[in-house]
Scaffold this active site. Structure first.
Site, short mmCIF file in Angstrom:
data_model
loop_
_atom_site.label_atom_id
_atom_site.label_comp_id
_atom_site.label_asym_id
_atom_site.label_seq_id
_atom_site.Cartn_x
_atom_site.Cartn_y
_atom_site.Cartn_z
N CYS A 157 35.31 -26.24 71.03
CA CYS A 157 34.16 -25.47 70.54
C CYS A 157 33.74 -26.05 69.21
CB CYS A 157 34.48 -23.97 70.44
SG CYS A 157 35.93 -23.58 69.44
N CYS A 177 45.91 -24.99 77.26
CA CYS A 177 45.74 -24.22 76.01
C CYS A 177 45.03 -22.91 76.37
CB CYS A 177 44.91 -25.00 75.01
SG CYS A 177 45.56 -26.65 74.63
N ALA A 178 45.70 -22.09 77.16
CA ALA A 178 45.04 -20.94 77.78
C ALA A 178 44.66 -19.85 76.80
CB ALA A 178 45.96 -20.35 78.85
N ASP A 226 50.26 -21.68 76.88
CA ASP A 226 49.83 -21.87 75.49
C ASP A 226 51.09 -21.98 74.63
OD1 ASP A 226 46.96 -21.42 73.90
OD2 ASP A 226 48.74 -21.07 72.65
N ASP A 267 41.56 -26.94 76.52
CA ASP A 267 40.64 -26.27 75.60
C ASP A 267 41.27 -26.42 74.21
OD1 ASP A 267 38.73 -24.77 74.38
OD2 ASP A 267 39.17 -22.90 75.41
N GLY A 311 43.15 -16.32 77.67
CA GLY A 311 42.89 -16.42 79.10
C GLY A 311 41.45 -16.40 79.54
N GLY A 312 40.48 -16.53 78.61
CA GLY A 312 39.08 -16.46 79.00
C GLY A 312 38.69 -17.48 80.05
#
Length: 428
Positions: free
Chosen positions: A359, A238-239, A262, A306, A242-243
């Protein structure tokens, strides 16, 4: 603009947010376009007023006896920014752009005692989330909610492929960056009070040359804990923009291979320029096409998920989302997360590691997901999180961060970061 005019503008913006159900960032941008006389300092102050009002919306509304935009903005001035009813009324009297004078009830709100208010009000969270937060944090849950109402710092990750922390600190010396408390390549600039402006670091020479990225320290920590090693084959499932792909590439020293994928092309679009600017050579972007990842099944040393989530860990930065969250949206995210865990497992080879990140601070999206996945997939066992912390961060895991299921949860109160969850599972 003088302070009374800024208060009026903040009330106008917050009214726009509520009436048109639009994100705060969009409403602030629209106000700036329609009021070009306002300078950068004015826009920063107005934005701070609006965001501060939403961060403590529940407690401010109880104190002021109203949740109207006017009541919320005045509460910020009186209860957060150390103004008094007398100072405001005096300023209002000499400014034609000021709000109308304070009412008696608004004056009382300046010093209203909320010690006896319901727990969810004191924590400034939606009432329906109180049981979840209490399950996650026990007796500390109100304090965790209160910590989510503060302003976030501006955090940077130094790109080890191009620079050292000392080089970036010198480049940004005018902003007085400090080394981050935990992340080894992190720098931080604490948020200021009242109308303080956030430094615009993306115009700095160092940023344009790829020396650093804007990234919350919590995101840096979970990327480091992912444990990517030189020479590995890694899938960032789940890029997004790209962080974490960039952080993984730096950890791997540009060796091995990262496959950045993604399901949303729009989210993935910025990654190409970011990879180039950061000097990343070991990342291959996979666009969302049928069979885009079929050749990776059973071959990955590490898969990083992510996962899409409610974003409860980012309430300091996006406080409007706190009050829009519904049980239905939470259930939707849980379904997506469960499917992604199953999907991610397909790509791992024997002995590979699945890294699950959100998050979010809600157990429904964190420990509960891992517990359900392990029950259905007994070939996966949890990686020792304390050992992973020592290996990645060269310190002992601070007390209180590990969760019951063996994951790790960062929060503003515990680590002065955004809220993040990470759990690592090894395939037998």
């Amino acid at each position: 603009m003088r302070f009374p005019g800024r208060l009026s503008a903040a009330i106008e913006v917050l009214t726009d947010v509520e009436q048109r159900k639009r994100p705060v960032s969009e409403a602030l941008k629209a106000w700036g376009i329609n009021n070009r006389f306002a300078g950068a300092g004015d826009r920063a102050a107005i934005g701070n007023l609006v965001y501060d009002a939403l961060r403590r919306r529940a407690s401010h509304a109880i104190a002021m006896g109203s949740d109207s935009p006017r009541a919320l903005v005045l509460a910020v001035a009186l209860r957060d920014w150390a103004e008094t009813p007398e100072s405001l009324n005096a300023a209002f009297a000499s400014d034609s752009h000021a709000p109308v004078p304070l009412s008696e009830e608004e004056t009382k709100g300046a010093t209203a005692d909320l010690a006896a208010a319901p727990a969810a009000i004191r924590a400034d969270v939606p009432e329906w989330l109180a049981p979840s937060l209490e399950r996650a944090f026990g007796a500390d849950w109100i304090g965790e909610g209160e910590a989510m109402t503060g302003r976030p710092s501006l955090d940077l990750r130094v790109n080890a492929l191009k620079a050292a922390p000392e080089k970036v600190m010198k480049s940004l010396a005018r902003f007085a960056p400090e080394p981050a408390a935990i992340a080894p390549f992190g720098l931080t600039m604490p948020a200021g009070p009242r109308d303080a402006r956030t430094p615009n670091v993306t115009t700095d020479e160092g940023y344009l040359k790829g020396w650093f990225e804007v990234q919350d320290q919590g995101s840096q920590i979970v990327a480091a804990l992912a444990g990517a090693r030189e020479g590995e084959q890694v899938l960032d499932l789940c890029a997004g923009a790209g962080g974490k792909t960039l952080a993984l590439a730096a950890t791997m020293g540009n060796s091995g291979q990262i496959f950045a994928y993604d399901s949303d092309r729009a989210r993935l679009a910025p990654i190409y320029d970011r990879l180039k600017r950061n000097g990343v050579r070991n990342a291959q972007v996979r666009a969302p096409n049928d069979g885009a990842l079929d050749d990776l099944v059973g071959k990955m040393d590490r898969v990083v998920v992510d996962a899409p989530c409610t974003g409860t860990g980012t309430w300091r930065r996006r406080p409007d989302t706190k009050w829009k969250l519904t049980p239905e949206l939470l259930a939707q995210r849980q379904s997506e997360q469960a499917a992604l865990l199953v999907e991610a497992a397909r790509y791992l080879k024997s002995g590979g590691t699945l890294v699950y990140i959100t998050c979010s601070i809600l157990p429904e999206e964190n420990d509960d997901q891992i517990t359900a996945f392990r029950a259905a997939h007994p070939e996966f066992t949890s990686v020792d999180i304390a050992g992973a912390w020592r290996s990645a961060l060269i310190t002992d895991l601070p007390a209180g961060l590990a969760t019951q299921a063996g994951g790790l949860c960062l929060t503003p109160r515990r680590t002065r970061t955004d809220g993040f969850y990470v759990h690592m599972l090894r395939k037998a």
